[in-house]
Write a protein that holds these residues in place. Structure first.
Motif, PDB file in Angstrom:
ATOM      1  N   THR A   2     -21.338  10.258  -7.017  1.00 45.68           N
ATOM      2  CA  THR A   2     -22.378   9.208  -7.398  1.00 45.68           C
ATOM      3  C   THR A   2     -22.386   8.077  -6.357  1.00 45.68           C
ATOM      4  O   THR A   2     -21.265   7.754  -5.837  1.00 45.68           O
ATOM      5  N   PRO A   3     -23.612   7.373  -6.226  1.00 45.61           N
ATOM      6  CA  PRO A   3     -23.481   6.188  -5.203  1.00 45.61           C
ATOM      7  C   PRO A   3     -22.701   5.223  -5.689  1.00 45.61           C
ATOM      8  O   PRO A   3     -22.159   4.239  -5.020  1.00 45.61           O
ATOM      9  N   TYR A   4     -22.547   5.009  -7.184  1.00 43.36           N
ATOM     10  CA  TYR A   4     -21.903   3.913  -7.793  1.00 43.36           C
ATOM     11  C   TYR A   4     -20.468   3.791  -7.526  1.00 43.36           C
ATOM     12  O   TYR A   4     -19.771   2.598  -7.271  1.00 43.36           O
ATOM     13  N   ALA A   5     -19.771   4.690  -7.302  1.00 42.40           N
ATOM     14  CA  ALA A   5     -18.128   5.001  -7.044  1.00 42.40           C
ATOM     15  C   ALA A   5     -18.011   4.320  -5.649  1.00 42.40           C
ATOM     16  O   ALA A   5     -17.297   3.529  -5.305  1.00 42.40           O
ATOM     17  N   VAL A   6     -18.991   4.803  -4.754  1.00 45.10           N
ATOM     18  CA  VAL A   6     -18.906   4.188  -3.506  1.00 45.10           C
ATOM     19  C   VAL A   6     -19.141   2.856  -3.198  1.00 45.10           C
ATOM     20  O   VAL A   6     -18.525   2.032  -2.502  1.00 45.10           O
TER      21      VAL A   6
ATOM     22  N   ARG B  82     -22.311  19.624  -5.283  1.00 45.43           N
ATOM     23  CA  ARG B  82     -22.880  19.011  -3.947  1.00 45.43           C
ATOM     24  C   ARG B  82     -22.675  17.467  -4.022  1.00 45.43           C
ATOM     25  O   ARG B  82     -22.996  16.781  -5.117  1.00 45.43           O
ATOM     26  N   LEU B  83     -21.888  16.962  -3.225  1.00 45.13           N
ATOM     27  CA  LEU B  83     -21.412  15.585  -2.971  1.00 45.13           C
ATOM     28  C   LEU B  83     -22.535  15.058  -1.962  1.00 45.13           C
ATOM     29  O   LEU B  83     -23.242  15.386  -1.338  1.00 45.13           O
ATOM     30  N   LEU B  84     -22.239  13.699  -2.083  1.00 41.21           N
ATOM     31  CA  LEU B  84     -23.125  12.795  -1.225  1.00 41.21           C
ATOM     32  C   LEU B  84     -22.657  13.246   0.238  1.00 41.21           C
ATOM     33  O   LEU B  84     -21.457  13.319   0.457  1.00 41.21           O
ATOM     34  N   ASN B  85     -23.526  13.149   1.274  1.00 39.72           N
ATOM     35  CA  ASN B  85     -23.018  13.680   2.614  1.00 39.72           C
ATOM     36  C   ASN B  85     -22.712  12.247   3.215  1.00 39.72           C
ATOM     37  O   ASN B  85     -22.708  11.076   2.573  1.00 39.72           O
ATOM     38  N   GLN B  86     -22.050  12.575   4.434  1.00 40.72           N
ATOM     39  CA  GLN B  86     -21.648  11.137   5.135  1.00 40.72           C
ATOM     40  C   GLN B  86     -22.738  10.446   5.472  1.00 40.72           C
ATOM     41  O   GLN B  86     -22.503   8.990   5.708  1.00 40.72           O
ATOM     42  N   VAL B  87     -23.918  10.786   5.961  1.00 40.30           N
ATOM     43  CA  VAL B  87     -25.034  10.083   6.283  1.00 40.30           C
ATOM     44  C   VAL B  87     -25.403   9.068   5.017  1.00 40.30           C
ATOM     45  O   VAL B  87     -25.451   7.660   5.004  1.00 40.30           O
ATOM     46  N   GLN B  88     -25.359   9.648   3.619  1.00 37.73           N
ATOM     47  CA  GLN B  88     -25.641   9.030   2.490  1.00 37.73           C
ATOM     48  C   GLN B  88     -24.716   7.916   2.178  1.00 37.73           C
ATOM     49  O   GLN B  88     -25.014   6.770   1.829  1.00 37.73           O
ATOM     50  N   VAL B  89     -23.416   8.467   2.616  1.00 41.51           N
ATOM     51  CA  VAL B  89     -22.279   7.196   1.907  1.00 41.51           C
ATOM     52  C   VAL B  89     -22.365   6.338   2.961  1.00 41.51           C
ATOM     53  O   VAL B  89     -22.152   5.221   2.675  1.00 41.51           O
ATOM     54  N   GLN B  90     -22.499   6.535   4.314  1.00 40.15           N
ATOM     55  CA  GLN B  90     -22.518   5.528   5.340  1.00 40.15           C
ATOM     56  C   GLN B  90     -23.599   4.478   4.788  1.00 40.15           C
ATOM     57  O   GLN B  90     -23.599   3.113   5.264  1.00 40.15           O
ATOM     58  N   GLU B  91     -24.713   4.867   4.575  1.00 40.88           N
ATOM     59  CA  GLU B  91     -26.059   4.087   4.205  1.00 40.88           C
ATOM     60  C   GLU B  91     -25.604   3.141   2.989  1.00 40.88           C
ATOM     61  O   GLU B  91     -25.835   2.037   3.105  1.00 40.88           O
ATOM     62  N   LEU B  92     -24.738   3.673   1.995  1.00 43.34           N
ATOM     63  CA  LEU B  92     -24.571   2.708   0.931  1.00 43.34           C
ATOM     64  C   LEU B  92     -23.570   1.890   1.554  1.00 43.34           C
ATOM     65  O   LEU B  92     -23.690   0.822   1.082  1.00 43.34           O
ATOM     66  N   ALA B  93     -22.420   2.147   2.260  1.00 46.22           N
ATOM     67  CA  ALA B  93     -21.586   1.242   2.724  1.00 46.22           C
ATOM     68  C   ALA B  93     -22.237   0.106   3.595  1.00 46.22           C
ATOM     69  O   ALA B  93     -21.858  -1.006   3.569  1.00 46.22           O
TER      70      ALA B  93
END
Length: 216
Positions: free
Chosen positions: A119-123, A196-207
């Motif tokens: 999920t985005p919230y853990a990131v 299906r996990l968040l991909n690296q693009v999605q994770v980097q956007e959150l970060a």
């Protein structure tokens, strides 16, 4: 009510809430909060999150002297390591939470990225979680392991033991460690299902959006 009194009450209220919901049990877990003068309030050794007394919290002054309350948790080196290496740390919480401990025992856990990006919230709340090896409870080496991270992680998982999270304040630290446990539960529920996990693009956007220390 003074700020110190408010913090004492808040520590006990949040700890009791986590205990009542089974996030820690018995006399496990510990919590600390930085005071405005640089000192600390710390849960006592052998105490239960379900029955903390605001008046009996251990108190330390700004130079680390025990100046009031009961004797502190034996995990003080762990707490102090976060405060000494992360200037933004206003609170540290350590739980013996069931699902995160279970996840720490699986053989393919990634030491540098323990928690899958489900999920985005853990990131957003935790960044990348470091899995540390097993240490005997109370072993000062736990603190040294945290110091070795040089302040680059706000959350670590002690293998076969429990998660530890530093936050800007006690509310943020408690929210983040609850997110860690919830994500560990999701990871176990979906284990073997090729989720299906968040991909690296999605994770980097959150970060980037939420100023998360993800590449540390």
């Amino acid at each position: 009510m003074s700020e110190e009194s408010r913090l004492r009450e808040t520590i006990c209220t949040l700890a009791a809430s986590m205990f009542d919901r089974g996030l820690t049990h018995g006399s496990t877990g510990n919590i600390s909060v930085r005071l405005p003068d640089g000192g600390l309030l710390v849960s006592p050794t052998g105490s239960s999150f379900g029955r903390l007394d605001p008046a009996r919290l251990a108190q330390f002054d700004a130079v680390g002297r025990h100046v009031g309350g009961d004797a502190p948790t034996k995990e003080m080196p762990l707490h102090k390591a976060f405060y000494d290496t992360r200037s933004t740390a206003g609170a540290v919480v350590h739980l013996h939470a069931c699902h995160s401990v279970a996840l720490s025992t699986v053989s393919d856990a990634d030491p540098d990225d323990f928690l899958p990006s489900i999920t985005p919230y853990a990131v957003m709340q935790l960044g990348r979680v470091k899995l540390l090896p097993y240490f005997r409870p109370g072993d000062p080496a736990m603190g040294e392991a945290v110091r070795g991270l040089a302040g680059k992680r706000s959350a670590v998982m002690l293998a076969n033991h429990g998660p530890v999270v530093a936050g800007k304040d006690v509310e943020a630290a408690c929210n983040a460690i609850e997110e860690l446990e919830a994500t560990a539960r999701l990871a176990l529920l979906t284990r073997g299902m090729n989720p299906r996990l968040l991909n690296q693009v999605q994770v980097q956007e959150l970060a980037t959006t939420f100023n998360v220390e993800w590449d540390a």
